[in-house]
Scaffold this active site. Structure first.
Site, PDB file in Angstrom:
ATOM      1  N   TYR A 191       0.706   0.141  10.765  1.00  0.00           N
ATOM      2  CA  TYR A 191       0.331  -0.154   9.321  1.00  0.00           C
ATOM      3  C   TYR A 191       1.742  -0.596   8.516  1.00  0.00           C
ATOM      4  O   TYR A 191       1.619  -1.018   7.583  1.00  0.00           O
ATOM      5  CB  TYR A 191      -0.895   0.026   9.411  1.00  0.00           C
ATOM      6  CG  TYR A 191      -1.230   0.244   7.750  1.00  0.00           C
ATOM      7  CD1 TYR A 191      -2.062  -1.350   7.439  1.00  0.00           C
ATOM      8  CD2 TYR A 191      -1.413   1.056   6.053  1.00  0.00           C
ATOM      9  CE1 TYR A 191      -2.374  -1.868   5.838  1.00  0.00           C
ATOM     10  CE2 TYR A 191      -2.050   1.019   5.455  1.00  0.00           C
ATOM     11  CZ  TYR A 191      -2.727  -0.870   5.202  1.00  0.00           C
ATOM     12  OH  TYR A 191      -2.945  -0.726   3.323  1.00  0.00           O
ATOM     13  N   SER A 228       0.711  -0.781  -0.185  1.00  0.00           N
ATOM     14  CA  SER A 228      -0.110   0.640  -0.304  1.00  0.00           C
ATOM     15  C   SER A 228       1.192   1.185   0.452  1.00  0.00           C
ATOM     16  O   SER A 228       1.578   1.144   0.144  1.00  0.00           O
ATOM     17  CB  SER A 228      -0.865  -0.330   1.229  1.00  0.00           C
ATOM     18  OG  SER A 228      -1.440   1.357   1.712  1.00  0.00           O
TER      19      SER A 228
END
Length: 321
Positions: free
Chosen positions: A182, A157
């Site tokens: 994350y 991502s």
């Protein structure tokens, strides 16, 4: 640092759909494994691959939910797998290996994002453990079944911009921050592809990592409504404000990475919008608009992470006796 991280002019872009990315490509007789291939962009990935003739195995933590979501899509089978549980990973891999089948496309799609602090296994931070370590163990255990010339696709991502690998505190034992956790996990997803591509050369296996784009999917389930409003994603009434991709568009780069002849002979690269990404500007702070951070494609960092991951999981298909 010399790099092959440069656009190749694929002719596709941010609005390309998965079906368009695989148009004209015949996957008849090919077998794909797509983790989380029953929800969000994973579901659209499964739909596109089966539409092109592939047989898709979907490992799922919620088997009944997966079977319901995939009902009506032919050439799909569901298996039980919890990426946060290494025993579950081993069991799934053992069951698959026992079938004697070969894997042509292995897509590490499943993941969690910005969840509250959660510990799995021997106290591992859940995002690093699920998004990276679970897939690391899965790919290594399935490696005997990976076919010559196969492709492995690791979904990362743009969130990898939030953090490099925190070598001094990978498991966030000194304080947890969900977006940094994350970011580290998504950086790990890129580094995994970088090193696997080198190791896979003996079988002509190539690996890619990618940013699918911003998409509203169940991945956002851990985010409070107030935070999405604060980030400018939705308004007070719940209306979407940003220009997100559709799930069909979000799955396009995955499908392109797994199947496109334009990537023949390439590997270890980070992709976005159905093309190879450029390096993010060195002076870019926070979440840059596009590109990949240098630390995420650094080969020394990739090798170091592989060693750490093998130590943590006890699995390494490439370990020499």
């Amino acid at each position: 640092m010399t790099t092959a991280q440069h656009k190749i002019g694929s002719g596709f872009g941010a609005t390309t759909t998965a079906a368009e990315a695989v148009a004209g490509i015949d996957l008849t007789g090919k077998l794909a494994v797509v983790t989380g291939g029953y929800s969000g962009i994973g579901l659209e990935t499964t739909r596109a691959l089966t539409g092109a003739g592939a047989h898709v195995v979907v490992p799922a933590r919620r088997r009944e939910t997966a079977e319901e979501a995939l009902a009506g899509i032919g050439n799909v089978e569901v298996g039980e797998l919890d990426l946060g549980d290494l025993e579950s990973v081993r069991a799934f891999a053992d069951r698959f290996l026992a079938t004697g089948r070969r894997i042509d496309l292995l897509i590490a799609n499943a993941g969690i994002m910005a969840c509250p602090e959660t510990r799995v296994g021997p106290g591992w931070e859940a995002q690093f453990a699920t998004n990276h370590l679970g897939h690391f163990a899965l790919v290594n255990r399935l490696w005997p079944a990976v076919a010559e010339g196969a492709r492995v696709v690791s979904l990362s991502s743009r969130g990898h911009h939030y953090s490099p690998i925190r070598w001094d505190d990978v498991q966030f034992e000194t304080g947890y921050e969900k977006w940094q956790a994350y970011g580290q996990a998504k950086t790990a997803n890129v580094l995994f592809a970088v090193h696997l591509d080198q190791l896979g050369a003996e079988k002509d296996v190539h690996a890619f990592a990618l940013h699918p784009g911003g998409i509203m999917t169940p991945l956002q389930r851990h985010l409070p409504r107030e935070e999405m409003i604060e980030r400018g994603w939705i308004d007070e009434a719940g209306n979407v404000l940003m220009q997100f991709k559709t799930p069909e568009q979000g799955a396009a780069t995955t499908v392109w990475a797994a199947t496109s002849p334009q990537l023949a002979g390439l590997g270890g690269l980070y992709l976005e919008d159905c093309d190879v990404a450029e390096l993010a500007p060195e002076d870019a702070e926070g979440l840059a608009a596009s590109g990949v951070r240098r630390y995420a494609v650094d080969r020394e960092q990739a090798a170091r992470l592989w060693t750490l991951s093998a130590q943590l999981t006890g699995v390494d298909a490439f370990a020499r006796p």
